[in-house]
Design a protein around this motif. Structure first.
Motif, PDB file in Angstrom:
ATOM      1  N   VAL A 120      40.072  40.312  43.884  1.00 19.97           N
ATOM      2  CA  VAL A 120      40.873  40.825  42.764  1.00 19.97           C
ATOM      3  C   VAL A 120      42.357  40.607  43.037  1.00 19.97           C
ATOM      4  O   VAL A 120      43.123  40.197  42.141  1.00 19.97           O
ATOM      5  N   ARG A 121      42.791  40.860  44.277  1.00 20.28           N
ATOM      6  CA  ARG A 121      44.211  40.682  44.607  1.00 20.28           C
ATOM      7  C   ARG A 121      44.623  39.209  44.533  1.00 20.28           C
ATOM      8  O   ARG A 121      45.744  38.881  44.140  1.00 20.28           O
ATOM      9  N   VAL A 122      43.705  38.327  44.944  1.00 16.04           N
ATOM     10  CA  VAL A 122      43.982  36.892  44.803  1.00 16.04           C
ATOM     11  C   VAL A 122      44.125  36.542  43.325  1.00 16.04           C
ATOM     12  O   VAL A 122      45.029  35.789  42.925  1.00 16.04           O
ATOM     13  N   ALA A 123      43.242  37.103  42.492  1.00 16.80           N
ATOM     14  CA  ALA A 123      43.316  36.846  41.049  1.00 16.80           C
ATOM     15  C   ALA A 123      44.625  37.383  40.466  1.00 16.80           C
ATOM     16  O   ALA A 123      45.240  36.751  39.592  1.00 16.80           O
ATOM     17  N   GLU A 124      45.068  38.552  40.959  1.00 14.09           N
ATOM     18  CA  GLU A 124      46.331  39.129  40.496  1.00 14.09           C
ATOM     19  C   GLU A 124      47.509  38.216  40.812  1.00 14.09           C
ATOM     20  O   GLU A 124      48.471  38.125  40.042  1.00 14.09           O
ATOM     21  N   SER A 125      47.424  37.532  41.972  1.00 15.95           N
ATOM     22  CA  SER A 125      48.539  36.675  42.387  1.00 15.95           C
ATOM     23  C   SER A 125      48.627  35.402  41.555  1.00 15.95           C
ATOM     24  O   SER A 125      49.656  34.728  41.557  1.00 15.95           O
ATOM     25  N   GLY A 126      47.531  35.044  40.913  1.00 17.76           N
ATOM     26  CA  GLY A 126      47.539  33.876  40.050  1.00 17.76           C
ATOM     27  C   GLY A 126      47.300  32.561  40.752  1.00 17.76           C
ATOM     28  O   GLY A 126      47.316  31.503  40.108  1.00 17.76           O
ATOM     29  N   GLY A 144      40.997  35.515  33.298  1.00 18.72           N
ATOM     30  CA  GLY A 144      41.038  36.029  31.936  1.00 18.72           C
ATOM     31  C   GLY A 144      41.122  37.535  31.849  1.00 18.72           C
ATOM     32  O   GLY A 144      41.296  38.094  30.755  1.00 18.72           O
ATOM     33  N   TRP A 145      40.979  38.237  33.000  1.00 17.78           N
ATOM     34  CA  TRP A 145      41.117  39.694  32.976  1.00 17.78           C
ATOM     35  C   TRP A 145      42.587  40.049  32.750  1.00 17.78           C
ATOM     36  O   TRP A 145      43.497  39.354  33.209  1.00 17.78           O
ATOM     37  N   SER A 146      42.809  41.164  32.087  1.00 17.53           N
ATOM     38  CA  SER A 146      44.183  41.610  31.850  1.00 17.53           C
ATOM     39  C   SER A 146      44.787  42.146  33.135  1.00 17.53           C
ATOM     40  O   SER A 146      44.077  42.498  34.079  1.00 17.53           O
ATOM     41  N   GLU A 147      46.111  42.231  33.165  1.00 19.59           N
ATOM     42  CA  GLU A 147      46.795  42.751  34.354  1.00 19.59           C
ATOM     43  C   GLU A 147      46.382  44.192  34.632  1.00 19.59           C
ATOM     44  O   GLU A 147      46.196  44.586  35.783  1.00 19.59           O
ATOM     45  N   ALA A 148      46.220  44.977  33.578  1.00 16.81           N
ATOM     46  CA  ALA A 148      45.824  46.382  33.756  1.00 16.81           C
ATOM     47  C   ALA A 148      44.419  46.488  34.343  1.00 16.81           C
ATOM     48  O   ALA A 148      44.152  47.334  35.211  1.00 16.81           O
ATOM     49  N   ALA A 149      43.529  45.629  33.864  1.00 20.67           N
ATOM     50  CA  ALA A 149      42.153  45.653  34.371  1.00 20.67           C
ATOM     51  C   ALA A 149      42.109  45.249  35.838  1.00 20.67           C
ATOM     52  O   ALA A 149      41.372  45.844  36.645  1.00 20.67           O
TER      53      ALA A 149
END
Length: 623
Positions: A120-126, A144-149
C-alpha cells in the motif's frame, strides 16, 4: 536443524522460511513502530536501508509460503499421529491442533498485514521500489485507489500487524512457540557430556530416580518447553515404530500441558501426580531400547530417554514387579556376574577349544586386555565368532589376554534398566579384576561393553584407552599385518550397532574392513549414526516381547529391499548376531540372507584354516 534437514528437506525449508522471518521481524517491528510515531521510512532509499527492505520483503514471502505449507501439512495431510496405546492427556489431542491454528493464524495475519501494508505504501508513493520487489508487484493491485483509501489501508495494516503482537503476547508462553526462547537456552545450558554417559540418579525423599515432575532435574523440565513438537523423535523410535506404547514426543508434550495448567501451584511447591499418570505409561517406560535415536535427532537437545531411565530407577528402587525374564537376568547378574546364570569358571570355556593358549592378563603383562563380554562368552551361537576373533588376534601377533573367570558383565544395560545398585556392584567387581592386570589398552567385542568402559567407568576413576575389535582389525588390515589372501565377492549390507555407531560414532572402521575384503557394500537407508535399533538394548534382550514385532524384523526387511542378490547382513555386535539370527527366521528370509559377523568374513579372506567352511560360502576371486 541439521538432523531434520536430512530427513525432511521440504518441511525443513518451509520451517526455515518461518524461522528466519520470525528472527528478522524483531527488527522489522521496531522500525515499523518508529515509522508510525516519527514518520521515519525506509521506502525508496538506498544503501543499508535498501538491503533491509529487500531482506524483509523476501522473508515475508518465505514466512507466508512456509506457514501456509505447514498448515496444509498439519491439517490436510495430518502427519502426526500417536498410536492408540500412547498415553496422552485429554487436553493434548485438541490442544495441539488449537495451538497450531492460533499460531499459524497469527503469523499469517501479522506478516501478511505488514507485507500488504508495504505494498500500500509503495502504491501511495506512485512508483515501484526496487528493494521491495514482491510488495511492488502487489502494489499494482491498488492502482486506481483514492488517496484516502490508500491512507486508510496503510493505517489499518499498520495497526493490525503491530496490534496482533500485543494480542498474542499473553498466549505466547502457553503455546509451543515458547520454544523460540527456550530451545536456545536448552542448548546453551546443556551440560557437555558424552552421549554414552548417563547422568547419576537423582535422590529425594528416599526415592532413587523420579516418580514425579519435581524429582526430575531442572533441565528435564526445560525440555518440555524447548520441544518444538516436530515428532521426529517419535518417527525414529523403534518402540513406537513397532506399535508399542512409547512416544518420546508425547512424553514431553504431556509434561508441558500439565505444567501450563498447573504452573503456579507447581512453582509454589505443590506435589504433582505420578509421572506414570501424566507423562507416560509403565508399558511405555519398559518399551524403551535406550537406543538414543530420540536424543540424537532432536534439534533442540531434548533427552526424553533420560526421563524414562529415571522412572525405571524409581520403579526398581521401590520394588515394582519386573518382567519375569528381566528379573531372572538381574538375579543371575547379581549372583554370577553374567545374565546366563552360568558359573564364572565357565566364562572362558570357549578358549579351551582353540589350538593355542590365551594369556591370563592377571598373571602376565599384555598390550591389549580383551574384555570379551557375556554373549560372546556364554551364548553358543556367538562362541564361534569369539574364537574367530581370537584366531585373528593370534594370526596378527597381537599381544593380548583376558581376565578369565574374574570378568563380569560391564553393567551398561543393567544401569539402563534402572538397577543402579547392581551396576555399581558390577563396576566394583570389574575394577578389582582390572587392578590385577597389566595392560596398555582394552579391546571389547560388545559395543555395550565398549560404551560402559569408555563412558561410564571414568566416573569411577578408570581411565584407559578402549577400542572395539573392528577398530583393531581395520588397522591390522591397513597396515598389512593381516593380509587378504582371497578377496571376497558378494553384495553385503552392514548394520551399525546403536552403542557403536550412534553413541560412540564408530562407523568407519567396519566399513573399511568390508571394503578391504573386496565386498560390495550396500547401505540401508538408516545407517551410520542414523542407524535403526535391533531392539536388544535397554534390557529388551532379556524381556518377553509379548509376541509383538521386534525392530530387528523391520531391519531385515529393510536389508532385503536392497536387492535379490544381497547375500550377507554383516554385524559387529554379539547381541545383533542373536537378534538378527532370530529375525531372518521369523521373517521367512532364512536361506536367502545370512547374518554374519564381520570377523568371520575377515577370517575367510585371510585364509584361516577351518573358518571358511563354517562361516559361509562366500565367493572368492581364487575360485
Amino acid at each position: 536443524q541439521r538432523p531434520i534437514f536430512r530427513t525432511r528437506p521440504v518441511v525443513s525449508l518451509l520451517h526455515a522460511g518461518v524461522f528466519f522471518a520470525f528472527v528478522f521481524y524483531g527488527l522489522v517491528n521496531i522500525l515499523d513502530l518508529l515509522e508510525g510515531f516519527t514518520g521515519f521510512s525506509t521506502l525508496h532509499r538506498s544503501g543499508v536501508a535498501a538491503l533491509y527492505n529487500l531482506i524483509a520483503d523476501l522473508l515475508s514471502v518465505a514466512a507466508l509460503a512456509g506457514m501456509l505449507g505447514l498448515l496444509i501439512r498439519r491439517f490436510g495431510l495430518r502427519p502426526f499421529r500417536f498410536n492408540q496405546r500412547v498415553l496422552l492427556l485429554p487436553s493434548v489431542r485438541f490442544g495441539i491442533s488449537r495451538d497450531s491454528a492460533i499460531v499459524g493464524s497469527f503469523i499469517l495475519l501479522h506478516v501478511g498485514s505488514r507485507w500488504i501494508g508495504q505494498a500500500v505504501r509503495v502504491a501511495e508513493s506512485g512508483q515501484p521500489d526496487w528493494s521491495q520487489p514482491t510488495a511492488s508487484l502487489v502494489a499494482t493491485l491498488f492502482h486506481g485507489w483514492s488517496e484516502a483509501a490508500l491512507t486508510m489501508a496503510s493505517h489499518v495494516t499498520w495497526w493490525l500487524a503491530l496490534g496482533l503482537i500485543l494480542a498474542f503476547l499473553p498466549y505466547f508462553p502457553y503455546s509451543k512457540h515458547i520454544h523460540l526462547f527456550m530451545a536456545p537456552l536448552n542448548l546453551i545450558l546443556r551440560e557437555a557430556r558424552p552421549l554414552g554417559q548417563l547422568e547419576p540418579p537423582t535422590s529425594s525423599d528416599g526415592t532413587i530416580g523420579a516418580e514425579r515432575l519435581e524429582q526430575l532435574r531442572w533441565y528435564q523440565l526445560l525440555d518440555a518447553y524447548a520441544c518444538i513438537m516436530c515428532n521426529r523423535c517419535q518417527d525414529v523410535c523403534p518402540a513406537h515404530g513397532t506399535g508399542r506404547a512409547l512416544s518420546p514426543a508425547a512424553l514431553e508434550i504431556n509434561k508441558r500441558y500439565y505444567l501450563n495448567r498447573n504452573l503456579a501451584a507447581f512453582a509454589g511447591g505443590a506435589t504433582s501426580p505420578p509421572l506414570l499418570e501424566i507423562a507416560t505409561s509403565k508399558e511405555a517406560v519398559w518399551s524403551c531400547t535406550t537406543c538414543a535415536a530420540c536424543v540424537r535427532i532432536c534439534p533442540v537437545g531434548n533427552r526424553p530417554m533420560l526421563d524414562l531411565i529415571d522412572i525405571r530407577r524409581a520403579l526398581v528402587n521401590r520394588g515394582d514387579p519386573l518382567d519375569p525374564n528381566l528379573q531372572s537376568a538381574l538375579e543371575s547378574l547379581a549372583r554370577y556376574g553374567n545374565s546366563f546364570g552360568k558359573p564364572a569358571r565357565q566364562r572362558a570355556r570357549w578358549a579351551k577349544e582353540l589350538p593355542f593358549s590365551i594369556k591370563d592378563a592377571r598373571k602376565e603383562p599384555v598390550e591389549y586386555l580383551w574384555f570379551v563380554g557375556d554373549f560372546a562368552s556364554f551364548d553358543p551361537r556367538m562362541q564361534e565368532n569369539t574364537k574367530t576373533v581370537a584366531q585373528l588376534f593370534q594370526a596378527a601377533g597381537l599381544d593380548f589376554g583376558i581376565l578369565y573367570e574374574d570378568e563380569r558383565n560391564a553393567g551398561n544395560d543393567v544401569r539402563r534398566v534402572g538397577e543402579e545398585g547392581l551396576f555399581e556392584m558390577l563396576v566394583e567387581q570389574n575394577l578389582a579384576a582390572l587392578k590385577k592386570a597389566q595392560f596398555r589398552a582394552i579391546v571389547t567385542t560388545d559395543p555395550h561393553t565398549y560404551n560402559a568402559l569408555k563412558n561410564e567407568y571414568p566416573a569411577y576413576g578408570f581411565q584407559v584407552p578402549v577400542y572395539h575389535y573392528t577398530e583393531v582389525l581395520a588397522e591390522l588390515l591397513e597396515r598389512g599385518i593381516l593380509r587378504v589372501q582371497q578377496p571376497l565377492r558378494a553384495a553385503v549390507t552392514y548394520h551399525d550397532p546403536c552403542y557403536l555407531g550412534r553413541y560412540n560414532r564408530i562407523t568407519a572402521a567396519p566399513r573399511r574392513i568390508i571394503r578391504a575384503l573386496g565386498l560390495e557394500l550396500r547401505e540401508m537407508p538408516r545407517h551410520g549414526e542414523n542407524t535403526y535399533c535391533c531392539g536388544a538394548g535397554g534390557g529388551q534382550i532379556w524381556m518377553d516381547s509379548g509376541g509383538q514385532e521386534r525392530p530387528s524384523e523391520q531391519r531385515i526387511r529393510e536389508a532385503v529391499a536392497l536387492g535379490d542378490d544381497l547375500r550377507y547382513f554383516v554385524v559387529s555386535c554379539p547381541k545383533d548376531m542373536a537378534m538378527y539370527s532370530d529375525a531372518v527366521k521369523t521373517t521367512g528370509y532364512e536361506g536367502r540372507l545370512t547374518v554374519i559377523d564381520v570377523a568371520r568374513l575377515v577370517a575367510v579372506a585371510i585364509g584361516i584354516d577351518g573358518v571358511e567352511r563354517e562361516a559361509a560360502p562366500v565367493e572368492s576371486e581364487a575360485r
